[in-house]
Scaffold this motif. Structure first.
Motif, PDB file in Angstrom:
ATOM      1  N   ARG A  92      11.317  -2.947   1.715  1.00  0.00           N
ATOM      2  CA  ARG A  92      11.481  -4.457   1.419  1.00  0.00           C
ATOM      3  C   ARG A  92      12.946  -4.782   1.480  1.00  0.00           C
ATOM      4  N   SER A  93      13.871  -3.951   0.464  1.00  0.00           N
ATOM      5  CA  SER A  93      15.068  -3.933   0.606  1.00  0.00           C
ATOM      6  C   SER A  93      15.940  -4.074   1.994  1.00  0.00           C
ATOM      7  N   PHE A 103       0.790  -1.161  -0.070  1.00  0.00           N
ATOM      8  CA  PHE A 103       0.040   0.166  -0.064  1.00  0.00           C
ATOM      9  C   PHE A 103       1.027   1.296  -0.050  1.00  0.00           C
ATOM     10  N   LEU A 104       2.198   1.182   0.217  1.00  0.00           N
ATOM     11  CA  LEU A 104       2.977   2.434   0.348  1.00  0.00           C
ATOM     12  C   LEU A 104       3.325   2.819  -1.409  1.00  0.00           C
ATOM     13  N   PRO A 105       3.742   4.116  -1.377  1.00  0.00           N
ATOM     14  CA  PRO A 105       4.443   4.308  -2.811  1.00  0.00           C
ATOM     15  C   PRO A 105       5.306   3.375  -3.121  1.00  0.00           C
ATOM     16  N   ALA A 106       5.482   3.357  -4.595  1.00  0.00           N
ATOM     17  CA  ALA A 106       6.464   1.998  -4.986  1.00  0.00           C
ATOM     18  C   ALA A 106       7.851   2.252  -4.587  1.00  0.00           C
ATOM     19  N   LYS A 132      17.126   7.281   3.725  1.00  0.00           N
ATOM     20  CA  LYS A 132      16.373   7.508   5.089  1.00  0.00           C
ATOM     21  C   LYS A 132      15.338   8.160   5.237  1.00  0.00           C
ATOM     22  N   ARG A 133      14.917   9.042   4.287  1.00  0.00           N
ATOM     23  CA  ARG A 133      13.491   9.794   4.217  1.00  0.00           C
ATOM     24  C   ARG A 133      12.404   8.742   4.174  1.00  0.00           C
ATOM     25  N   TRP A 134      12.713   8.039   2.817  1.00  0.00           N
ATOM     26  CA  TRP A 134      11.669   7.138   2.301  1.00  0.00           C
ATOM     27  C   TRP A 134      11.588   5.914   3.467  1.00  0.00           C
TER      28      TRP A 134
END
Length: 80
Positions: free
Chosen positions: A18-19, A8-11, A42-44
């Protein structure tokens, strides 16, 4: 369960989450793969954790929790 929540998160945020959390890759390695600076990764990761935290606290009875995540909530919050 984790994969479903991340979908559901932005790609770009989902890929970073995930990584980092499921794949065990370093922030530097993710940055190299994405072609972005470490600070951006880090922001992502921060945005992803915050979105998951908010969605887990908000449990509507008549709709999916992904409503917040599919909106522009993250972009709007960053502007203010």
């Amino acid at each position: 369960m984790a994969e479903a929540a991340l979908s559901f998160l932005p790609a770009r945020v989902g890929r970073a989450m995930r990584s980092f959390y499921l794949g065990g890759h370093s922030i530097a390695a993710i940055g190299a793969t994405e072609g972005r600076p470490v600070g951006t990764i880090k922001r992502w990761l921060h945005e992803g954790r915050e979105a998951l935290r908010v969605s887990s606290q908000y449990a509507p009875t008549d709709g999916p929790r992904a409503c917040i995540l599919s909106s522009n909530w993250l972009d709007d919050a960053r502007r203010h």
